[in-house]
Scaffold this active site. Structure first.
Site, PDB file in Angstrom:
ATOM      1  N   TYR A   1      -8.902   5.225   7.998  1.00  0.00           N
ATOM      2  CA  TYR A   1      -8.977   5.584   9.415  1.00  0.00           C
ATOM      3  C   TYR A   1     -10.036   6.676   9.535  1.00  0.00           C
ATOM      4  O   TYR A   1      -9.863   7.768   8.980  1.00  0.00           O
ATOM      5  CB  TYR A   1      -7.628   6.119   9.905  1.00  0.00           C
ATOM      6  CG  TYR A   1      -6.547   5.072  10.069  1.00  0.00           C
ATOM      7  CD1 TYR A   1      -5.822   4.604   8.977  1.00  0.00           C
ATOM      8  CD2 TYR A   1      -6.241   4.558  11.329  1.00  0.00           C
ATOM      9  CE1 TYR A   1      -4.823   3.648   9.137  1.00  0.00           C
ATOM     10  CE2 TYR A   1      -5.240   3.602  11.499  1.00  0.00           C
ATOM     11  CZ  TYR A   1      -4.533   3.162  10.400  1.00  0.00           C
ATOM     12  OH  TYR A   1      -3.549   2.220  10.565  1.00  0.00           O
TER      13      TYR A   1
ATOM     14  N   LYS B   1       2.019  -0.266  15.131  1.00  0.00           N
ATOM     15  CA  LYS B   1       3.450  -0.346  15.434  1.00  0.00           C
ATOM     16  C   LYS B   1       3.894  -1.581  16.233  1.00  0.00           C
ATOM     17  O   LYS B   1       5.084  -1.899  16.253  1.00  0.00           O
ATOM     18  CB  LYS B   1       3.879   0.904  16.223  1.00  0.00           C
ATOM     19  CG  LYS B   1       3.928   2.160  15.387  1.00  0.00           C
ATOM     20  CD  LYS B   1       5.102   2.124  14.433  1.00  0.00           C
ATOM     21  CE  LYS B   1       4.986   3.159  13.328  1.00  0.00           C
ATOM     22  NZ  LYS B   1       4.761   2.595  12.000  1.00  0.00           N
TER      23      LYS B   1
ATOM     24  N   PRO C   1      -3.149   0.123  19.060  1.00  0.00           N
ATOM     25  CA  PRO C   1      -2.908  -0.324  17.684  1.00  0.00           C
ATOM     26  C   PRO C   1      -3.141   0.718  16.592  1.00  0.00           C
ATOM     27  O   PRO C   1      -2.903   0.436  15.417  1.00  0.00           O
ATOM     28  CB  PRO C   1      -3.877  -1.504  17.506  1.00  0.00           C
ATOM     29  CG  PRO C   1      -4.889  -1.352  18.579  1.00  0.00           C
ATOM     30  CD  PRO C   1      -4.265  -0.591  19.686  1.00  0.00           C
TER      31      PRO C   1
ATOM     32  N   HIS D   1       0.844  -1.197   0.000  1.00  0.00           N
ATOM     33  CA  HIS D   1       0.000   0.000   0.000  1.00  0.00           C
ATOM     34  C   HIS D   1       0.878   1.245   0.000  1.00  0.00           C
ATOM     35  O   HIS D   1       1.824   1.324   0.767  1.00  0.00           O
ATOM     36  CB  HIS D   1      -0.895   0.028   1.239  1.00  0.00           C
ATOM     37  CG  HIS D   1      -2.076  -0.884   1.154  1.00  0.00           C
ATOM     38  ND1 HIS D   1      -3.221  -0.683   1.867  1.00  0.00           N
ATOM     39  CD2 HIS D   1      -2.282  -2.009   0.416  1.00  0.00           C
ATOM     40  CE1 HIS D   1      -4.094  -1.651   1.588  1.00  0.00           C
ATOM     41  NE2 HIS D   1      -3.545  -2.468   0.722  1.00  0.00           N
TER      42      HIS D   1
ATOM     43  N   TYR E   1       4.426   6.367   9.930  1.00  0.00           N
ATOM     44  CA  TYR E   1       3.570   5.222   9.601  1.00  0.00           C
ATOM     45  C   TYR E   1       4.345   4.149   8.828  1.00  0.00           C
ATOM     46  O   TYR E   1       4.245   2.965   9.164  1.00  0.00           O
ATOM     47  CB  TYR E   1       2.352   5.694   8.798  1.00  0.00           C
ATOM     48  CG  TYR E   1       1.251   4.664   8.732  1.00  0.00           C
ATOM     49  CD1 TYR E   1       0.305   4.557   9.756  1.00  0.00           C
ATOM     50  CD2 TYR E   1       1.152   3.772   7.666  1.00  0.00           C
ATOM     51  CE1 TYR E   1      -0.696   3.608   9.717  1.00  0.00           C
ATOM     52  CE2 TYR E   1       0.159   2.816   7.613  1.00  0.00           C
ATOM     53  CZ  TYR E   1      -0.770   2.736   8.642  1.00  0.00           C
ATOM     54  OH  TYR E   1      -1.756   1.783   8.606  1.00  0.00           O
TER      55      TYR E   1
HETATM   56  P1  RFL Z   1       2.953 -12.124  21.177  1.00  0.00           P
HETATM   57  O1  RFL Z   1       2.501 -12.161  19.757  1.00  0.00           O
HETATM   58  O2  RFL Z   1       1.974 -11.797  22.214  1.00  0.00           O
HETATM   59  O3  RFL Z   1       3.638 -13.517  21.469  1.00  0.00           O
HETATM   60  C1  RFL Z   1       3.975 -13.937  22.780  1.00  0.00           C
HETATM   61  C2  RFL Z   1       3.912 -15.436  22.829  1.00  0.00           C
HETATM   62  O4  RFL Z   1       4.318 -15.881  24.118  1.00  0.00           O
HETATM   63  C3  RFL Z   1       3.433 -16.893  24.554  1.00  0.00           C
HETATM   64  N1  RFL Z   1       3.460 -16.950  26.022  1.00  0.00           N
HETATM   65  C4  RFL Z   1       4.115 -17.899  26.726  1.00  0.00           C
HETATM   66  N2  RFL Z   1       4.839 -18.956  26.343  1.00  0.00           N
HETATM   67  C5  RFL Z   1       5.376 -19.742  27.315  1.00  0.00           C
HETATM   68  N3  RFL Z   1       5.196 -19.505  28.636  1.00  0.00           N
HETATM   69  C6  RFL Z   1       4.469 -18.454  29.074  1.00  0.00           C
HETATM   70  N4  RFL Z   1       4.288 -18.224  30.367  1.00  0.00           N
HETATM   71  C7  RFL Z   1       3.889 -17.591  28.096  1.00  0.00           C
HETATM   72  N5  RFL Z   1       3.136 -16.476  28.166  1.00  0.00           N
HETATM   73  C8  RFL Z   1       2.884 -16.100  26.905  1.00  0.00           C
HETATM   74  C9  RFL Z   1       2.095 -16.476  23.975  1.00  0.00           C
HETATM   75  O5  RFL Z   1       1.176 -17.564  23.891  1.00  0.00           O
HETATM   76  C10 RFL Z   1       2.500 -15.963  22.609  1.00  0.00           C
HETATM   77  O6  RFL Z   1       2.507 -16.976  21.636  1.00  0.00           O
HETATM   78  O7  RFL Z   1       4.163 -11.064  21.360  1.00  0.00           O
HETATM   79  P2  RFL Z   1       5.332 -10.633  20.356  1.00  0.00           P
HETATM   80  O8  RFL Z   1       5.982 -11.832  19.726  1.00  0.00           O
HETATM   81  O9  RFL Z   1       6.141  -9.684  21.111  1.00  0.00           O
HETATM   82  O10 RFL Z   1       4.563  -9.892  19.162  1.00  0.00           O
HETATM   83  C11 RFL Z   1       3.932  -8.660  19.373  1.00  0.00           C
HETATM   84  C12 RFL Z   1       2.693  -8.543  18.473  1.00  0.00           C
HETATM   85  O11 RFL Z   1       1.903  -9.690  18.619  1.00  0.00           O
HETATM   86  C13 RFL Z   1       1.854  -7.301  18.805  1.00  0.00           C
HETATM   87  O12 RFL Z   1       2.682  -6.209  19.093  1.00  0.00           O
HETATM   88  C14 RFL Z   1       0.944  -6.892  17.622  1.00  0.00           C
HETATM   89  O13 RFL Z   1      -0.026  -7.864  17.359  1.00  0.00           O
HETATM   90  C15 RFL Z   1       0.265  -5.566  17.943  1.00  0.00           C
HETATM   91  N6  RFL Z   1      -0.678  -5.167  16.900  1.00  0.00           N
HETATM   92  C16 RFL Z   1      -0.243  -4.587  15.723  1.00  0.00           C
HETATM   93  N7  RFL Z   1       1.068  -4.428  15.486  1.00  0.00           N
HETATM   94  C17 RFL Z   1       1.506  -3.935  14.279  1.00  0.00           C
HETATM   95  O14 RFL Z   1       2.724  -3.778  14.104  1.00  0.00           O
HETATM   96  N8  RFL Z   1       0.643  -3.609  13.259  1.00  0.00           N
HETATM   97  C18 RFL Z   1      -0.708  -3.751  13.413  1.00  0.00           C
HETATM   98  O15 RFL Z   1      -1.444  -3.516  12.462  1.00  0.00           O
HETATM   99  C19 RFL Z   1      -1.187  -4.221  14.693  1.00  0.00           C
HETATM  100  N9  RFL Z   1      -2.506  -4.391  14.901  1.00  0.00           N
HETATM  101  C20 RFL Z   1      -2.034  -5.416  17.072  1.00  0.00           C
HETATM  102  C21 RFL Z   1      -2.939  -5.000  16.055  1.00  0.00           C
HETATM  103  C22 RFL Z   1      -2.523  -6.084  18.194  1.00  0.00           C
HETATM  104  C23 RFL Z   1      -3.856  -6.322  18.331  1.00  0.00           C
HETATM  105  N10 RFL Z   1      -4.262  -7.035  19.464  1.00  0.00           N
HETATM  106  C24 RFL Z   1      -5.223  -8.056  19.421  1.00  0.00           C
HETATM  107  C25 RFL Z   1      -3.494  -6.934  20.677  1.00  0.00           C
HETATM  108  C26 RFL Z   1      -4.283  -5.197  16.186  1.00  0.00           C
HETATM  109  C27 RFL Z   1      -4.756  -5.824  17.345  1.00  0.00           C
HETATM  110  C28 RFL Z   1      -6.244  -5.984  17.451  1.00  0.00           C
HETATM  111  C1  PHB Z   2      -5.031  -4.559  10.834  1.00  0.00           C
HETATM  112  O1  PHB Z   2      -5.157  -4.719   9.591  1.00  0.00           O
HETATM  113  O2  PHB Z   2      -5.222  -5.469  11.632  1.00  0.00           O
HETATM  114  C2  PHB Z   2      -4.629  -3.217  11.346  1.00  0.00           C
HETATM  115  C3  PHB Z   2      -4.359  -2.193  10.455  1.00  0.00           C
HETATM  116  C4  PHB Z   2      -3.983  -0.941  10.925  1.00  0.00           C
HETATM  117  C5  PHB Z   2      -3.913  -0.727  12.292  1.00  0.00           C
HETATM  118  C6  PHB Z   2      -4.184  -1.751  13.179  1.00  0.00           C
HETATM  119  C7  PHB Z   2      -4.544  -3.000  12.705  1.00  0.00           C
HETATM  120  O3  PHB Z   2      -3.586   0.503  12.746  1.00  0.00           O
END
Ligand code: RFL
Ligand code: PHB
Length: 388
Positions: free
Chosen positions: A200, A296, A292, A72, A384
């Site tokens: 957005y 980032k 989110p 994008h 971004y």
């Molecule tokens: P994770 O992905 O949470 O992975 C951690 C892993 O550790 C496991 N765990 C354990 N394992 C063993 N023993 C224990 N005691 C444990 N406790 C936990 C867990 O089961 C899991 O598998 O962390 P990591 O690897 O640091 O990754 C970070 C990302 O997942 C997170 O920052 C992003 O998802 C945030 N986020 C977004 N980030 C972006 O860069 N771009 C986005 O568009 C974006 N959108 C989002 C998001 C996060 C969201 N949610 C649901 C929090 C949108 C949403 C809705």
């Molecule tokens: C997503 O596609 O899950 C998404 C996109 C942009 C954001 C957060 C999540 O800022």
């Protein structure tokens, strides 16, 4: 058992670290609490910065992402009855984002680790961290399910609710945090995106985001009250609210479809300083969380892992600890920039209950500025797509 790096967590951070270390000839064991199926299905982020894409490609795990990911070159900001495009190709030439689901990145990394004979253990119970205090006499080690894994170094990649951060003694870490007075309700739907680029949207009823995963799957988020429960949001209510918020410009119709996944995410910010103690290094959500809105979180996790890989490579090459000692400082600069950007995007686009009319006018004024001044739009664009 013994390994060079014991990694807790098989999210993007832990899996990528294990893979990058393997490419440098450094051994690791990944311990994950959940099943492989669970982590491969967990729907989360979708926006990859250029630097994240480059890291995955250089590491040899970017083939499917390059094939299936959606590049994008802009996003739309929608408010006050009009849409405004932020054109990355003009503002930050040569840099873009790629829309590719986090769970697809996770699948690709797990496949790569297993193909290389990597040791990734799922459904591991009761992981605990030991031997962090240099005075303890032993090196660092992990215990789980009655077993013991001795390590030179431990990487805490176990997310916000993991065990590694709480195993650091009280008084060592400084915590910085903010809770937002609302949450995001996210859905994944079997319907072609109604827009080519992310939208957005700020409305008086709250924020909405139109994202996507593929030509046939769309992703949406709605600002909802902090205490919202999934049960409060039957499918019809979600579509009705998405329509009111997104169909706020003339001629735009939102296509609807079957909702495949639904979840409420609290909105919070969190940073721990430093991100290390003894031979334990925290990476990704274990060390910091952003709301989110700036997309980032995943990108920060990848950036941490890049820094940690270089530091560990130097350490295992000749015992030098300079890069390891400077790990937190190197990461926290980027972390705080992302914290500010995520706070800024969140403040710009959400409705805050206690906002008075004056605060609303300020918000709209800033939106007008961002969508009319090239300098302001460039600030948004360069953050971004990701700073170098
Ligand atoms: P994770 O992905 O949470 O992975 C951690 C892993 O550790 C496991 N765990 C354990 N394992 C063993 N023993 C224990 N005691 C444990 N406790 C936990 C867990 O089961 C899991 O598998 O962390 P990591 O690897 O640091 O990754 C970070 C990302 O997942 C997170 O920052 C992003 O998802 C945030 N986020 C977004 N980030 C972006 O860069 N771009 C986005 O568009 C974006 N959108 C989002 C998001 C996060 C969201 N949610 C649901 C929090 C949108 C949403 C809705
Ligand atoms: C997503 O596609 O899950 C998404 C996109 C942009 C954001 C957060 C999540 O800022």
């Amino acid at each position: 058992m013994r390994t060079q790096v014991g990694i807790i967590g098989a999210g993007p951070a832990g899996l990528l670290l294990s893979h990058l270390l393997h490419l440098r000839g450094i051994s690791s064991v990944v311990l994950e609490k959940r099943s492989r199926d669970y982590v491969e299905r967990r729907v989360r982020a979708g926006v990859l910065e250029q630097g994240t894409v480059d890291t995955l490609v250089e590491a040899g795990v970017g083939e499917r992402m390059l094939r299936e990911g959606l590049p994008h070159h802009g996003i739309e900001l929608r408010y006050g009855g009009a849409g405004h495009r932020i054109p990355f190709e003009k503002l930050v030439p040569g840099r873009a984002i790629t829309v590719y689901g986090q769970q697809e990145v996770v699948k690709d990394l797990i496949a790569a680790r297993l193909a290389a004979g990597g040791d990734v253990r799922f459904e591991v119970e009761d992981v605990a961290v030991h031997g962090l205090d240099p005075a303890s006499g032993s090196g660092p080690y992990l215990t789980f399910g009655g077993e013991r894994l001795d390590c030179d170094v431990i990487a805490g990649c176990d997310g916000f609710h993991g065990v590694s951060r709480p195993s650091i003694p009280e008084g060592v870490l400084s915590i910085f945090e903010r809770e937002y007075p609302f949450a995001w309700l996210g859905i994944l739907a079997k319907v072609a995106p109604s827009s080519e680029e992310l939208i957005y949207t700020r409305t008086e009823r709250g924020f909405a985001l139109h994202s996507m995963r593929s030509p046939t799957v769309s992703r949406f988020y709605l600002q909802v009250p902090a205490d919202a429960r999934e049960e409060d949001w039957p499918d019809e209510r979600i579509w009705a609210e998405l329509k009111v918020r997104l169909e706020s410009v003339p001629g735009f119709t939102l296509a609807t479809g079957e909702i495949m996944e639904k979840g409420v995410t609290p909105m919070r910010a969190f940073v721990t300083e430093p991100m290390q103690y003894g031979r334990l290094y925290l990476a990704g959500d274990a060390a910091h969380i952003v709301p989110p809105t700036g997309a980032k979180g995943l990108n920060l996790a990848v950036a941490d892992v890049r820094v940690l890989t270089e530091a560990l490579a130097a350490y295992f090459a000749d015992g030098s600890t300079a890069l390891l000692d400077g790990y937190s400082e190197a990461c926290l600069k980027r972390v705080w920039r992302a914290q500010h950007f995520s706070w800024w995007m969140t403040t710009l686009l959400h409705t805050f209950e206690d906002d008075d009319p004056y605060a609303r006018r300020l918000q709209l004024s800033y939106l007008d500025y961002v969508t009319s001044s090239e300098a302001a739009a460039t600030t948004l664009a360069e953050n971004y797509v990701g700073l170098p």
